[in-house]
Design a protein around this motif. Structure first.
Motif, short mmCIF file in Angstrom:
data_model
loop_
_atom_site.label_atom_id
_atom_site.label_comp_id
_atom_site.label_asym_id
_atom_site.label_seq_id
_atom_site.Cartn_x
_atom_site.Cartn_y
_atom_site.Cartn_z
N THR A 178 52.31 33.37 25.14
CA THR A 178 50.89 33.66 24.99
C THR A 178 50.09 32.40 25.25
N HIS A 179 48.78 32.52 25.19
CA HIS A 179 47.88 31.37 25.33
C HIS A 179 47.25 31.09 23.98
N GLU A 204 46.31 26.80 26.21
CA GLU A 204 47.65 26.32 26.59
C GLU A 204 48.66 27.46 26.51
N LEU A 205 49.62 27.46 27.42
CA LEU A 205 50.72 28.42 27.39
C LEU A 205 51.69 28.01 26.28
N VAL A 206 52.03 28.96 25.39
CA VAL A 206 52.86 28.67 24.22
C VAL A 206 53.97 29.70 24.11
N GLU A 207 55.17 29.23 23.77
CA GLU A 207 56.29 30.13 23.49
C GLU A 207 56.35 30.39 22.00
N LEU A 208 56.48 31.67 21.63
CA LEU A 208 56.62 32.08 20.24
C LEU A 208 57.99 32.75 20.07
N PRO A 209 58.52 32.76 18.86
CA PRO A 209 59.80 33.44 18.65
C PRO A 209 59.69 34.91 19.06
N GLY A 210 60.71 35.40 19.72
CA GLY A 210 60.73 36.78 20.19
C GLY A 210 61.69 37.67 19.44
N SER A 211 62.11 37.25 18.26
CA SER A 211 62.99 38.08 17.43
C SER A 211 62.61 37.90 15.97
N LEU A 212 62.98 38.86 15.15
CA LEU A 212 62.70 38.74 13.71
C LEU A 212 63.40 37.51 13.14
N GLY A 213 64.62 37.26 13.59
CA GLY A 213 65.35 36.08 13.11
C GLY A 213 64.68 34.78 13.51
N PRO A 239 51.22 31.07 15.15
CA PRO A 239 50.88 29.85 14.42
C PRO A 239 49.44 29.94 13.91
N GLN A 240 49.12 29.14 12.92
CA GLN A 240 47.79 29.17 12.30
C GLN A 240 46.68 28.91 13.32
N GLU A 241 46.94 28.07 14.33
CA GLU A 241 45.92 27.79 15.34
C GLU A 241 45.49 29.06 16.06
#
Length: 95
Positions: A11-12, A16-25, A62-64
């Motif tokens: 996502t942005h 900025e392009l950001v990677e976020l976790p893609g699983s519940l774990g 993230p909070q941001e």
């Protein structure tokens, strides 16, 4: 950054392009402490399956990103629609 092969969402945030976790774990592992992990587990465990993606997305941001979204909502509530594109104009929109 995710380990090789771990699922991610992209996502942005703040332009900025950001990677976020893609699983519940992955989301659970990224939480700051045991209390947050317990709250996440309890909410996911009690959720109807149709709500799990929405709950996971909220916990994974993230909070941001949350602050950025809230600022946009406050601006819209105040009547400032600058920079917004009406839905009827989105057909074929490429950014």
């Amino acid at each position: 950054m995710a380990e090789h092969g771990d699922p991610v969402l992209i996502t942005h945030i703040g332009g900025e392009l950001v990677e976020l976790p893609g699983s519940l774990g992955g989301i659970r592992a990224g939480l700051p402490d045991d209390a947050a992990r317990e709250a996440f587990d309890a909410e996911i465990d009690a959720a109807p399956l149709t709500q799990v993606p929405l709950i996971a997305a909220r916990w994974g941001l993230p909070q941001e990103a949350i602050d950025e979204d809230e600022a946009i909502f406050r601006r819209l509530e105040a009547g400032d629609h600058s920079g917004m594109i009406p839905a009827e104009e989105l057909d074929g929109y490429t950014g």
